[in-house]
Design a protein around this motif. Structure first.
Motif, PDB file in Angstrom:
ATOM      1  N   ASP A 275     -27.214  -1.098  38.763  1.00  0.00           N
ATOM      2  CA  ASP A 275     -26.127  -0.820  39.702  1.00  0.00           C
ATOM      3  C   ASP A 275     -26.133  -1.786  40.884  1.00  0.00           C
ATOM      4  N   LYS A 276     -27.291  -2.434  41.132  1.00  0.00           N
ATOM      5  CA  LYS A 276     -27.439  -3.270  42.318  1.00  0.00           C
ATOM      6  C   LYS A 276     -27.387  -4.768  42.058  1.00  0.00           C
ATOM      7  N   ILE A 277     -27.662  -5.192  40.799  1.00  0.00           N
ATOM      8  CA  ILE A 277     -27.821  -6.635  40.580  1.00  0.00           C
ATOM      9  C   ILE A 277     -27.677  -6.975  39.097  1.00  0.00           C
ATOM     10  N   ALA A 278     -27.280  -8.230  38.833  1.00  0.00           N
ATOM     11  CA  ALA A 278     -27.169  -8.711  37.450  1.00  0.00           C
ATOM     12  C   ALA A 278     -27.660 -10.154  37.382  1.00  0.00           C
TER      13      ALA A 278
ATOM     14  N   VAL B  18     -21.365  -4.710  28.689  1.00  0.00           N
ATOM     15  CA  VAL B  18     -21.375  -5.829  29.638  1.00  0.00           C
ATOM     16  C   VAL B  18     -19.950  -6.108  30.116  1.00  0.00           C
ATOM     17  N   ASP B  19     -18.978  -6.069  29.201  1.00  0.00           N
ATOM     18  CA  ASP B  19     -17.572  -6.253  29.588  1.00  0.00           C
ATOM     19  C   ASP B  19     -17.159  -5.215  30.626  1.00  0.00           C
ATOM     20  N   ARG B  20     -17.530  -3.987  30.400  1.00  0.00           N
ATOM     21  CA  ARG B  20     -17.187  -2.906  31.331  1.00  0.00           C
ATOM     22  C   ARG B  20     -17.850  -3.144  32.687  1.00  0.00           C
ATOM     23  N   TYR B  21     -19.123  -3.493  32.660  1.00  0.00           N
ATOM     24  CA  TYR B  21     -19.880  -3.751  33.892  1.00  0.00           C
ATOM     25  C   TYR B  21     -19.204  -4.850  34.717  1.00  0.00           C
TER      26      TYR B  21
END
Length: 138
Positions: free
Chosen positions: A68-71, A3-6
């Motif tokens: 890749d598109k949304i969180a 999650v940190d990387r994202y």
């Protein structure tokens, strides 16, 4: 760490306009939709939720789902007799959208997790969040 990387990879999007779908962006007017005009008539919405207007609402953030598109942050809404259930099957707060992606697309994240097209990371401890119940007007 994942999650940190994202989020670190998206840090450069933090100053982008949240309403400009031509760019990657964080959503800054965060909210949890309990009912949308596409699901419920305006009169039913008022009848169901008007008594809650201005009330403080506590929910628990229990996980983050992302692709890749949304969180989005998954929420657990209290089970109380005086508190209506959200009409959305996936109570959440959208955090980030990619270019050409609308915030409502986060509703599909749980299904995308099942199809291995998105990931879900459950928090070690849920996070209490407090908001004020209001109607969203365009």
């Amino acid at each position: 760490p994942e999650v940190d990387r994202y989020m670190s990879e998206r840090e450069k999007h933090k100053n982008n306009d949240e309403n400009d779908t031509s760019q990657d962006r964080f959503i800054t007017s965060v909210h949890c939709t309990f009912a949308h005009a596409s699901q419920v008539t305006q009169s039913d919405m008022i009848a169901t939720f008007q008594h809650l207007l201005g009330s403080a609402v506590e929910v628990k953030a229990i996980s983050i789902l992302f692709s890749d598109k949304i969180a989005a942050i998954e929420l657990e809404v209290p089970l109380e007799p005086s508190f209506p259930r959200p009409k959305n099957e996936f109570p959440h707060i959208t955090l980030w959208c990619a270019k050409d992606t609308e915030a409502y697309e986060s509703n599909a994240l749980p299904e995308k997790v099942k199809c291995n097209e998105a990931k879900r990371v459950v928090f070690d401890q849920s996070i209490m969040m407090k908001g004020v119940f209001s109607f969203w007007h365009y």
